[in-house]
Design an enzyme around this catalytic site. Structure first.
Site, PDB file in Angstrom:
ATOM      1  N   THR A   8     -39.227   6.126  53.313  1.00 34.44           N
ATOM      2  CA  THR A   8     -39.846   6.992  54.487  1.00 34.44           C
ATOM      3  C   THR A   8     -38.459   7.329  55.468  1.00 34.44           C
ATOM      4  O   THR A   8     -38.563   7.839  56.410  1.00 34.44           O
ATOM      5  CB  THR A   8     -40.758   6.400  55.452  1.00 34.44           C
ATOM      6  OG1 THR A   8     -40.157   4.670  55.782  1.00 34.44           O
ATOM      7  CG2 THR A   8     -41.974   6.044  54.554  1.00 34.44           C
ATOM      8  N   ASP A  58     -35.312   0.526  64.744  1.00 39.45           N
ATOM      9  CA  ASP A  58     -35.494   0.218  63.310  1.00 39.45           C
ATOM     10  C   ASP A  58     -34.148  -0.295  62.630  1.00 39.45           C
ATOM     11  O   ASP A  58     -34.210  -1.073  61.701  1.00 39.45           O
ATOM     12  CB  ASP A  58     -36.028   1.331  62.494  1.00 39.45           C
ATOM     13  CG  ASP A  58     -37.629   1.518  62.899  1.00 39.45           C
ATOM     14  OD1 ASP A  58     -38.159   0.499  63.298  1.00 39.45           O
ATOM     15  OD2 ASP A  58     -38.031   2.581  62.741  1.00 39.45           O
ATOM     16  N   GLY A  59     -32.949   0.360  63.264  1.00 36.08           N
ATOM     17  CA  GLY A  59     -31.832   0.101  62.603  1.00 36.08           C
ATOM     18  C   GLY A  59     -31.312  -1.563  62.826  1.00 36.08           C
ATOM     19  O   GLY A  59     -30.765  -2.056  61.952  1.00 36.08           O
ATOM     20  N   ASP A  96     -24.370  16.153  45.966  1.00 32.93           N
ATOM     21  CA  ASP A  96     -23.736  15.554  47.065  1.00 32.93           C
ATOM     22  C   ASP A  96     -23.446  14.242  47.050  1.00 32.93           C
ATOM     23  O   ASP A  96     -22.645  13.422  47.624  1.00 32.93           O
ATOM     24  CB  ASP A  96     -24.202  16.186  48.246  1.00 32.93           C
ATOM     25  CG  ASP A  96     -23.666  17.509  48.667  1.00 32.93           C
ATOM     26  OD1 ASP A  96     -22.945  18.209  47.997  1.00 32.93           O
ATOM     27  OD2 ASP A  96     -24.278  17.880  49.506  1.00 32.93           O
ATOM     28  N   ASN A 118     -33.364  -0.934  53.247  1.00 33.75           N
ATOM     29  CA  ASN A 118     -33.775   0.517  53.198  1.00 33.75           C
ATOM     30  C   ASN A 118     -33.263   1.132  51.625  1.00 33.75           C
ATOM     31  O   ASN A 118     -34.028   1.356  50.863  1.00 33.75           O
ATOM     32  CB  ASN A 118     -33.499   1.271  54.131  1.00 33.75           C
ATOM     33  CG  ASN A 118     -34.627   1.574  55.099  1.00 33.75           C
ATOM     34  OD1 ASN A 118     -35.597   1.108  55.127  1.00 33.75           O
ATOM     35  ND2 ASN A 118     -34.266   2.311  56.291  1.00 33.75           N
ATOM     36  N   ASP A 119     -31.977   1.406  51.871  1.00 35.88           N
ATOM     37  CA  ASP A 119     -31.426   2.114  50.702  1.00 35.88           C
ATOM     38  C   ASP A 119     -29.905   1.768  50.404  1.00 35.88           C
ATOM     39  O   ASP A 119     -29.340   1.381  51.196  1.00 35.88           O
ATOM     40  CB  ASP A 119     -31.697   3.560  50.911  1.00 35.88           C
ATOM     41  CG  ASP A 119     -31.330   4.114  52.356  1.00 35.88           C
ATOM     42  OD1 ASP A 119     -30.375   3.707  52.734  1.00 35.88           O
ATOM     43  OD2 ASP A 119     -32.151   4.940  52.864  1.00 35.88           O
ATOM     44  N   TYR A 143     -34.134   8.180  54.358  1.00 39.31           N
ATOM     45  CA  TYR A 143     -33.176   9.430  54.199  1.00 39.31           C
ATOM     46  C   TYR A 143     -33.852   9.703  52.620  1.00 39.31           C
ATOM     47  O   TYR A 143     -33.787  11.201  52.481  1.00 39.31           O
ATOM     48  CB  TYR A 143     -31.838   8.761  53.597  1.00 39.31           C
ATOM     49  CG  TYR A 143     -30.785   9.565  53.578  1.00 39.31           C
ATOM     50  CD1 TYR A 143     -30.906  11.063  53.577  1.00 39.31           C
ATOM     51  CD2 TYR A 143     -29.161   9.342  53.663  1.00 39.31           C
ATOM     52  CE1 TYR A 143     -29.901  11.983  53.399  1.00 39.31           C
ATOM     53  CE2 TYR A 143     -28.280  10.216  53.640  1.00 39.31           C
ATOM     54  CZ  TYR A 143     -28.595  11.325  53.342  1.00 39.31           C
ATOM     55  OH  TYR A 143     -27.556  12.258  53.484  1.00 39.31           O
ATOM     56  N   SER A 144     -34.366   8.929  51.836  1.00 37.37           N
ATOM     57  CA  SER A 144     -34.851   9.703  50.514  1.00 37.37           C
ATOM     58  C   SER A 144     -36.078  10.409  50.924  1.00 37.37           C
ATOM     59  O   SER A 144     -36.033  11.643  50.208  1.00 37.37           O
ATOM     60  CB  SER A 144     -35.561   8.431  49.577  1.00 37.37           C
ATOM     61  OG  SER A 144     -36.090   8.796  48.490  1.00 37.37           O
ATOM     62  N   LEU A 145     -36.734  10.269  51.697  1.00 37.20           N
ATOM     63  CA  LEU A 145     -37.887  11.377  52.158  1.00 37.20           C
ATOM     64  C   LEU A 145     -37.239  12.749  52.540  1.00 37.20           C
ATOM     65  O   LEU A 145     -37.718  13.681  52.374  1.00 37.20           O
ATOM     66  CB  LEU A 145     -38.798  10.780  53.251  1.00 37.20           C
ATOM     67  CG  LEU A 145     -39.915  11.565  53.889  1.00 37.20           C
ATOM     68  CD1 LEU A 145     -40.833  11.966  52.794  1.00 37.20           C
ATOM     69  CD2 LEU A 145     -40.426  11.030  54.870  1.00 37.20           C
TER      70      LEU A 145
END
Length: 276
Positions: free
Chosen positions: A175, A60-61, A164, A134-135, A177-179
């Site tokens: 789905t 995925d990365g 932080d 993604n983010d 880091y936010s998750l």
């Protein structure tokens, strides 16, 4: 027709797959261009023909990096999963040749997913501009102090968050880091962004779902330490006191090649065991 094959330079498995599929594609009249870094611009084609596509070999990365390349070139991207999770990629390694035949025959659909654009402004000057699938994340360094941000949405001050870090994600990134930080899961077809604080220093800074058409502005309050600016899991810069981070929807969506119907909720259950 051209195929840009993207894979991480340190992946032996991806290199082997690339060596196998290159003669297969060239034998069918496809010009193959191999890129092992999104910044390797000398390897990119000067022009593209109808039917050209990007092939991502990895997990995925890798697919996220290939997708950013996709938005730059305006080409659809097909993901071959050589990783473990494979939440974003569409094809397993044993399906490579049948999948390539389907793409060459134009027997596929295209799924559009929104992309973020972020600018870092320092002393009135743009010092960094990037895109993310993604983010976008601003987070304190491991030994750094907690951060404070003023948050503006659509030009209106929404409040102040001490945490932080803080991230803005797409539905695709919801789905990730936010998750893990307590954010909601969004259907990838939803036209929205998510703002999530990481370990906030209060009980009221809950995640927000925001219209995809809104600009999100984060103003960093004074701090003795620098923070990390991270795009799709990759650190691409540092954030200083008084920096401003502006996040908007990028005008170009990423076009993902789908060879079969992929129901988001079935994948969510299979990969994340949601509801099990």
């Amino acid at each position: 027709m051209k195929s840009i094959v993207y894979y991480p330079a340190d992946s032996k498995d991806a290199r082997e797959v690339e060596r196998e599929i290159r003669p297969y594609l060239t034998g069918k009249g496809v010009e193959v261009v191999t890129v092992t870094s999104k910044d390797d611009l000398s390897a990119l084609p000067s022009g593209v023909a109808d039917g050209s596509f990007i092939l991502s070999l990895g997990g995925d990365g890798t697919f996220l990096r290939a997708s950013r390349l996709s938005t730059q070139l305006g080409l659809p991207v097909l993901g071959i999963n050589l990783g473990s999770l494979g939440f974003l990629t569409d094809v397993e390694e044993n399906e490579v040749y049948t999948s390539l035949d389907a793409v060459l025959a134009h027997s596929y659909t295209v799924e559009h997913r929104l992309v973020l654009e972020a600018r870092v402004v320092r002393e009135g000057q743009d010092i960094l501009t990037t895109t993310a699938i993604n983010d976008i994340l601003v987070v304190r360094d491991l030994t750094g102090k907690i951060l404070t941000f003023e948050v503006f949405i659509g030009g209106v001050r929404a409040g102040q968050i001490t945490a932080d870090g803080i991230l803005v994600c797409t539905p695709t990134g919801s789905t990730g880091y936010s998750l893990a930080a307590g954010g909601p899961i969004l259907d990838p077809t939803v036209e929205a962004l998510v703002l999530t604080a990481l370990a906030p220093h209060d009980f009221t800074s809950r995640p927000l779902v925001i219209s995809a058409g809104s600009e999100i502005t984060l103003k960093v309050k004074p701090s003795r330490d620098k923070a990390a600016f991270i795009r799709d899991g990759e650190r691409v810069g540092d954030i200083h006191s008084f920096d401003t981070i502006c996040v908007t929807r990028y005008p170009q969506d990423v076009d993902i090649i789908r060879l079969r119907e992929k129901n988001f909720y079935k994948v969510l259950g299979a990969k994340f065991h949601w509801g099990h």
